[in-house]
Design an enzyme around this catalytic site. Structure first.
Site, mmCIF file in Angstrom:
data_model
loop_
_atom_site.group_PDB
_atom_site.id
_atom_site.type_symbol
_atom_site.label_atom_id
_atom_site.label_comp_id
_atom_site.label_asym_id
_atom_site.label_seq_id
_atom_site.Cartn_x
_atom_site.Cartn_y
_atom_site.Cartn_z
ATOM 1 N N ALA A 8 0.818 -1.227 0.000
ATOM 2 C CA ALA A 8 0.000 0.000 0.000
ATOM 3 C C ALA A 8 0.847 1.271 0.000
ATOM 4 O O ALA A 8 0.308 2.367 0.133
ATOM 5 C CB ALA A 8 -0.941 -0.009 1.202
ATOM 6 N N THR A 9 2.169 1.122 -0.159
ATOM 7 C CA THR A 9 3.026 2.311 -0.158
ATOM 8 C C THR A 9 3.221 2.895 -1.555
ATOM 9 O O THR A 9 3.869 3.928 -1.715
ATOM 10 C CB THR A 9 4.420 1.989 0.421
ATOM 11 N N ARG A 32 6.859 -2.129 3.402
ATOM 12 C CA ARG A 32 8.146 -2.056 4.120
ATOM 13 C C ARG A 32 8.569 -0.627 4.413
ATOM 14 O O ARG A 32 9.294 -0.376 5.364
ATOM 15 C CB ARG A 32 9.252 -2.735 3.292
ATOM 16 N N ASP A 58 7.877 -7.179 5.953
ATOM 17 C CA ASP A 58 8.275 -7.719 4.663
ATOM 18 C C ASP A 58 7.495 -9.019 4.445
ATOM 19 O O ASP A 58 7.613 -9.948 5.257
ATOM 20 C CB ASP A 58 9.798 -7.981 4.706
ATOM 21 N N TYR A 151 9.286 -14.183 -13.690
ATOM 22 C CA TYR A 151 8.149 -13.332 -13.295
ATOM 23 C C TYR A 151 6.844 -13.984 -13.770
ATOM 24 O O TYR A 151 5.884 -14.107 -12.997
ATOM 25 C CB TYR A 151 8.294 -11.917 -13.867
ATOM 26 N N LYS A 155 3.515 -15.421 -11.586
ATOM 27 C CA LYS A 155 2.133 -14.982 -11.778
ATOM 28 C C LYS A 155 1.248 -16.147 -12.233
ATOM 29 O O LYS A 155 0.061 -16.171 -11.942
ATOM 30 C CB LYS A 155 2.079 -13.787 -12.730
ATOM 31 N N PRO A 181 -3.901 -7.646 -14.465
ATOM 32 C CA PRO A 181 -3.736 -6.479 -15.338
ATOM 33 C C PRO A 181 -2.633 -6.649 -16.384
ATOM 34 O O PRO A 181 -1.668 -7.386 -16.177
ATOM 35 C CB PRO A 181 -3.330 -5.357 -14.362
ATOM 36 N N VAL A 184 0.421 -1.357 -16.282
ATOM 37 C CA VAL A 184 -0.067 -0.299 -15.389
ATOM 38 C C VAL A 184 1.132 0.572 -15.051
ATOM 39 O O VAL A 184 2.179 0.036 -14.630
ATOM 40 C CB VAL A 184 -0.625 -0.883 -14.062
ATOM 41 N N THR A 186 3.216 2.398 -12.769
ATOM 42 C CA THR A 186 3.445 2.523 -11.317
ATOM 43 C C THR A 186 4.963 2.578 -11.132
ATOM 44 O O THR A 186 5.685 2.894 -12.075
ATOM 45 C CB THR A 186 2.884 1.272 -10.594
HETATM 46 P P1 NDP Z 1 4.820 -0.807 -7.292
HETATM 47 O O1 NDP Z 1 6.280 -1.075 -7.357
HETATM 48 O O2 NDP Z 1 4.353 0.574 -7.596
HETATM 49 O O3 NDP Z 1 4.250 -1.249 -5.873
HETATM 50 C C1 NDP Z 1 4.640 -2.465 -5.288
HETATM 51 C C2 NDP Z 1 4.214 -2.511 -3.845
HETATM 52 O O4 NDP Z 1 4.562 -3.796 -3.297
HETATM 53 C C3 NDP Z 1 4.886 -1.457 -2.994
HETATM 54 O O5 NDP Z 1 3.935 -0.884 -2.119
HETATM 55 C C4 NDP Z 1 5.924 -2.237 -2.199
HETATM 56 O O6 NDP Z 1 6.049 -1.655 -0.904
HETATM 57 C C5 NDP Z 1 5.241 -3.612 -2.066
HETATM 58 N N1 NDP Z 1 6.225 -4.666 -1.851
HETATM 59 C C6 NDP Z 1 7.161 -5.115 -2.722
HETATM 60 N N2 NDP Z 1 7.929 -6.054 -2.130
HETATM 61 C C7 NDP Z 1 7.448 -6.212 -0.863
HETATM 62 C C8 NDP Z 1 7.827 -7.027 0.232
HETATM 63 N N3 NDP Z 1 8.853 -7.882 0.156
HETATM 64 N N4 NDP Z 1 7.126 -6.912 1.389
HETATM 65 C C9 NDP Z 1 6.098 -6.048 1.481
HETATM 66 N N5 NDP Z 1 5.687 -5.249 0.481
HETATM 67 C C10 NDP Z 1 6.364 -5.330 -0.672
HETATM 68 O O7 NDP Z 1 4.167 -1.863 -8.313
HETATM 69 P P2 NDP Z 1 2.635 -2.159 -8.725
HETATM 70 O O8 NDP Z 1 1.698 -1.357 -7.941
HETATM 71 O O9 NDP Z 1 2.581 -2.098 -10.190
HETATM 72 O O10 NDP Z 1 2.559 -3.697 -8.317
HETATM 73 C C11 NDP Z 1 1.561 -4.235 -7.500
HETATM 74 C C12 NDP Z 1 1.226 -5.641 -7.992
HETATM 75 O O11 NDP Z 1 0.663 -5.559 -9.292
HETATM 76 C C13 NDP Z 1 2.411 -6.585 -8.108
HETATM 77 O O12 NDP Z 1 2.021 -7.853 -7.610
HETATM 78 C C14 NDP Z 1 2.675 -6.656 -9.601
HETATM 79 O O13 NDP Z 1 3.271 -7.858 -9.980
HETATM 80 C C15 NDP Z 1 1.251 -6.537 -10.120
HETATM 81 N N6 NDP Z 1 1.104 -6.126 -11.506
HETATM 82 C C16 NDP Z 1 1.637 -4.943 -11.947
HETATM 83 C C17 NDP Z 1 1.476 -4.565 -13.251
HETATM 84 C C18 NDP Z 1 2.094 -3.320 -13.793
HETATM 85 O O14 NDP Z 1 2.204 -3.205 -15.038
HETATM 86 N N7 NDP Z 1 2.458 -2.360 -12.974
HETATM 87 C C19 NDP Z 1 0.702 -5.386 -14.183
HETATM 88 C C20 NDP Z 1 0.193 -6.591 -13.629
HETATM 89 C C21 NDP Z 1 0.375 -6.929 -12.324
HETATM 90 P P3 NDP Z 1 7.418 -1.479 -0.087
HETATM 91 O O15 NDP Z 1 8.528 -1.360 -1.097
HETATM 92 O O16 NDP Z 1 7.191 -0.254 0.727
HETATM 93 O O17 NDP Z 1 7.486 -2.716 0.743
HETATM 94 C C1 8X3 Z 2 3.228 -6.757 -15.143
HETATM 95 C C2 8X3 Z 2 2.966 -6.399 -16.554
HETATM 96 O O1 8X3 Z 2 3.837 -6.431 -18.905
HETATM 97 O O2 8X3 Z 2 5.301 -7.401 -17.240
HETATM 98 O O3 8X3 Z 2 2.634 -7.901 -14.689
HETATM 99 O O4 8X3 Z 2 3.314 -8.565 -17.918
HETATM 100 S S1 8X3 Z 2 3.911 -7.269 -17.667
#
Ligand code: NDP
Ligand code: 8X3
Length: 250
Positions: A8-9, A32, A58, A151, A155, A181, A184, A186
């Site tokens: 959620a960060t 984290r 974590d 990766y 998934k 998704p 995205v 991010t």
């Molecule tokens: P971000 O990097 O923006 O956010 C990832 C979040 O996961 C951060 O809040 C981070 O918080 C947390 N995180 C990562 N590792 C840990 C850990 N070891 N313990 C606790 N928290 C952790 O990426 P997204 O928002 O894009 O990703 C969110 C999810 O969406 C992921 O599962 C990703 O695989 C999935 N996804 C993303 C896509 C994209 O294109 N962006 C597409 C499809 C799926 P912190 O570092 O503070 O711990």
């Molecule tokens: C994250 C998006 O493009 O790496 O799951 O599949 S992609």
């Protein structure tokens, strides 16, 4: 109503916490980066007049997960929604050139972290007699693409686990949804390319990716269906992306 959101960060998790807060949920935000949690918590409380619980741990560390979940006060345990969102991609290499540290990080976070969370929250939901687990998978969990090997495998594991959890939790009135998704925008690509912001920007160059808010609204939509309705699985893509390997760029 209470939603527990991992990751959620930043990105999808942060946007989802915001949407749930806007809709009157009290939220448990996990991640984290402690300072980000504190800052975000203050924002949510003052903007939406809701309660927020911060859990700083974590997801890869089972002891930390158990400690964090055990620290949840009794009146926060009526958890309606668990969003298993924390996750990452690290690197983009052929299997023969793969970095084994990256592999461990992805497997430990995306698969084992999701399992540790579920193992600790599902019994609470079973005791409550209700709950909804929403797992963030990916289009990478439905198909594979060049250099995405590990990766994609993590998934695909999320895809399998979502189906399996749905069977195991069926007798307990607990819904399980997977949201998968496409691209995205991010911090995902910045993390994947180890902080290389230029390379990350190129991933989205010339096309309109999904926003974290698009996914957040989808999570809220699945969580707000009537009690007798469960959305099993969603693939959500940018309009300009047909699948992992086919997209239109200007
Ligand atoms: P971000 O990097 O923006 O956010 C990832 C979040 O996961 C951060 O809040 C981070 O918080 C947390 N995180 C990562 N590792 C840990 C850990 N070891 N313990 C606790 N928290 C952790 O990426 P997204 O928002 O894009 O990703 C969110 C999810 O969406 C992921 O599962 C990703 O695989 C999935 N996804 C993303 C896509 C994209 O294109 N962006 C597409 C499809 C799926 P912190 O570092 O503070 O711990
Ligand atoms: C994250 C998006 O493009 O790496 O799951 O599949 S992609």
């Amino acid at each position: 109503m209470i939603a527990l959101i991992t990751g959620a960060t930043a990105g999808i998790g942060k946007a989802t916490a915001e949407v749930f807060a806007k809709n009157g949920y009290n939220v448990i935000i996990a991640g984290r980066r402690k300072e980000r949690l504190a800052e975000f918590s203050a924002h949510l409380k003052s903007t939406y007049s809701i309660d927020v619980l911060e859990l700083n741990f974590d997801v890869r560390n089972l002891i930390e997960v158990e400690k964090a979940i055990n620290s949840i006060p009794e009146d926060w345990k009526k958890i309606n929604v668990l969003l298993n969102n924390a996750g990452l991609a690290a690197g983009l290499n052929t299997i023969q050139d793969g970095n084994t540290d990256d592999w461990e990080r992805m497997i430990d976070t995306n698969v084992k972290g999701l399992l540790y969370m579920t193992r600790n929250i599902a019994p609470i939901m079973i005791k409550n007699g209700f709950g909804h687990i929403v797992n963030i998978g990916s289009i990478a969990g439905k198909e594979v693409y060049a250099n995405g090997n590990v990766y994609c495998a993590t998934k695909h594991a999320v895809d399998a686990l979502s189906k399996a959890m749905r069977i195991d939790l069926l007798p307990h009135n607990i819904k399980v949804t997977a949201i998968n998704p496409g691209m995205v925008e991010t911090e995902f690509s910045i993390v994947r390319f180890n902080g290389d912001e230029e390379r990350a920007k190129n991933v989205y160059k010339g096309l309109q990716p999904l926003s974290p808010e698009d996914i957040a609204e989808t999570v809220f939509w699945v969580a707000s269906r009537p009690a007798h309705v469960n959305i099993n699985d969603i693939i959500i893509m940018p309009t300009v992306q047909a699948n992992s390997t086919t997209s239109i760029r200007k």
